[in-house]
Design a protein around this motif. Structure first.
Motif, PDB file in Angstrom:
ATOM      1  N   ILE A 142      43.274  44.245  35.167  1.00 22.21           N
ATOM      2  CA  ILE A 142      42.251  43.368  35.718  1.00 22.21           C
ATOM      3  C   ILE A 142      42.891  42.439  36.742  1.00 22.21           C
ATOM      4  CG2 ILE A 142      40.571  41.530  35.235  1.00 22.21           C
ATOM      5  CD1 ILE A 142      39.717  44.208  34.202  1.00 22.21           C
ATOM      6  N   ARG A 143      42.270  42.331  37.884  1.00 19.19           N
ATOM      7  CA  ARG A 143      42.690  41.374  38.903  1.00 19.19           C
ATOM      8  C   ARG A 143      41.732  40.196  38.865  1.00 19.19           C
ATOM      9  NH1 ARG A 143      44.203  43.079  45.142  1.00 19.19           N
ATOM     10  NH2 ARG A 143      44.842  41.000  45.886  1.00 19.19           N
ATOM     11  N   ALA A 144      42.275  39.008  38.608  1.00 24.95           N
ATOM     12  CA  ALA A 144      41.463  37.792  38.511  1.00 24.95           C
ATOM     13  C   ALA A 144      41.711  36.928  39.744  1.00 24.95           C
ATOM     14  CB  ALA A 144      41.799  37.018  37.246  1.00 24.95           C
ATOM     15  N   ILE A 145      40.654  36.664  40.492  1.00 24.90           N
ATOM     16  CA  ILE A 145      40.745  35.899  41.734  1.00 24.90           C
ATOM     17  C   ILE A 145      39.975  34.602  41.559  1.00 24.90           C
ATOM     18  CG2 ILE A 145      40.212  35.898  44.202  1.00 24.90           C
ATOM     19  CD1 ILE A 145      40.332  38.992  44.036  1.00 24.90           C
ATOM     20  N   GLY A 146      40.709  33.481  41.514  1.00 27.20           N
ATOM     21  CA  GLY A 146      40.088  32.171  41.362  1.00 27.20           C
ATOM     22  C   GLY A 146      39.833  31.538  42.716  1.00 27.20           C
TER      23      GLY A 146
END
Length: 289
Positions: A99-103
């Motif tokens: 999973i790539r989490a982009i804040g």
């Protein structure tokens, strides 16, 4: 739209690039404008774009946040917002095990973080439950584990965390005792600085819920968290189920948790909904609604 929910005007917005894919639309809570988050393609590469508009639909600011390059497959994505609508996390799953989490800080129009998570024995479509974002941009990534009759005593929730300020990664488990989850909903309580969850539980099967539970998690001491289970009163089950009431195995079926309403004292209300499935029969076909 006006206050009577009648359309008052419309405007066509010009977005950047080609092959536009709208990811999220966020209105400012003070009514001074809105944001558009979208993917666009340019020269064979995919980019994540954030545009800010005023109430008249005129662009005020625009920034390209991420260059994804080329996608080998069409990724799955989900977005989650903080309570004040100023922070947003976009989850992108091009592979089911990562999973790539982009804040994103919407107010400052900037990238908070761009991280990749690869939990053990994880498959996105099967194990991912929910994500929560604090008003500071911190991420809680919730994974459901062993929610099966054969593994009832091992059932738990695994929560992976990421703090935006110091980029610290953490994880903790929340055991569910000997109960199974019928349905659950997580929310972060920014006033009391705690992650809470309200859910429905069952002890035998997934045909009906036996009761509800409330869970409070202090991120500084998550191992102390234990759900508090409350069975449904028999009179409530009888009133809701009517003729379907089962004396030997009382419970409520077709029930789901729709939302949590938080209170300042750390408690809250669990909003549930009765989902009825109706069938319309005819000689030619059967249609479910």
């Amino acid at each position: 739209y006006d206050r009577n929910m009648r359309q008052s005007w419309e405007k066509e917005l010009e977005l950047r690039g080609r092959n536009i894919r709208l990811m999220e639309t966020v209105a400012k809570q003070d009514g001074t404008g809105f944001y558009l988050l979208y993917l666009f393609r340019d020269k064979g590469r995919n980019f994540l774009q954030l545009d800010r508009y005023n109430p008249a639909g005129n662009v005020q600011d625009s920034v390209t946040l991420v260059d994804f390059g080329g996608f080998f497959t069409t990724p799955e994505d989900q977005s989650f917002r903080s309570d004040d609508d100023k922070k947003l996390v976009l989850l992108v799953a091009e592979q089911q095990t990562k999973i790539r989490a982009i804040g994103i800080d919407l107010e400052k129009m900037e990238l908070l973080y761009d991280i990749e998570m690869e939990p053990d024995k994880f498959f996105f479509n099967d194990d991912f439950m929910q994500a929560e974002v604090t008003n500071e941009g911190d991420l809680f990534f919730v994974i459901e584990r062993d929610n099966f009759r054969s593994k009832r005593k091992e059932h738990k929730y695994e929560v992976q965390t990421f703090r935006a300020a110091d980029r610290q990664i953490g994880a903790f488990d929340v055991p569910m005792g000997d109960s199974l989850t019928y349905d659950i909903y997580f929310r972060y309580d920014n006033f009391n600085n705690q992650l809470v969850a309200g859910g429905l539980y069952t002890t035998k099967d997934f045909n009906r819920a036996d009761g509800y539970y409330w869970l409070k998690i202090d991120p500084k001491n998550p191992t102390a968290a234990r759900p508090k289970f409350t069975p449904f009163p028999t009179t409530l089950i009888r009133n809701i189920e009517g003729k379907k009431f089962n004396k030997k195995n009382p419970g409520i079926n077709e029930l789901s948790v729709r939302d949590l309403v938080l209170r300042q004292d750390g408690g809250g209300l669990i909003i549930t909904e009765k989902n009825r499935q109706l069938e319309r029969r005819s000689n030619a076909s059967r249609t479910q609604v």
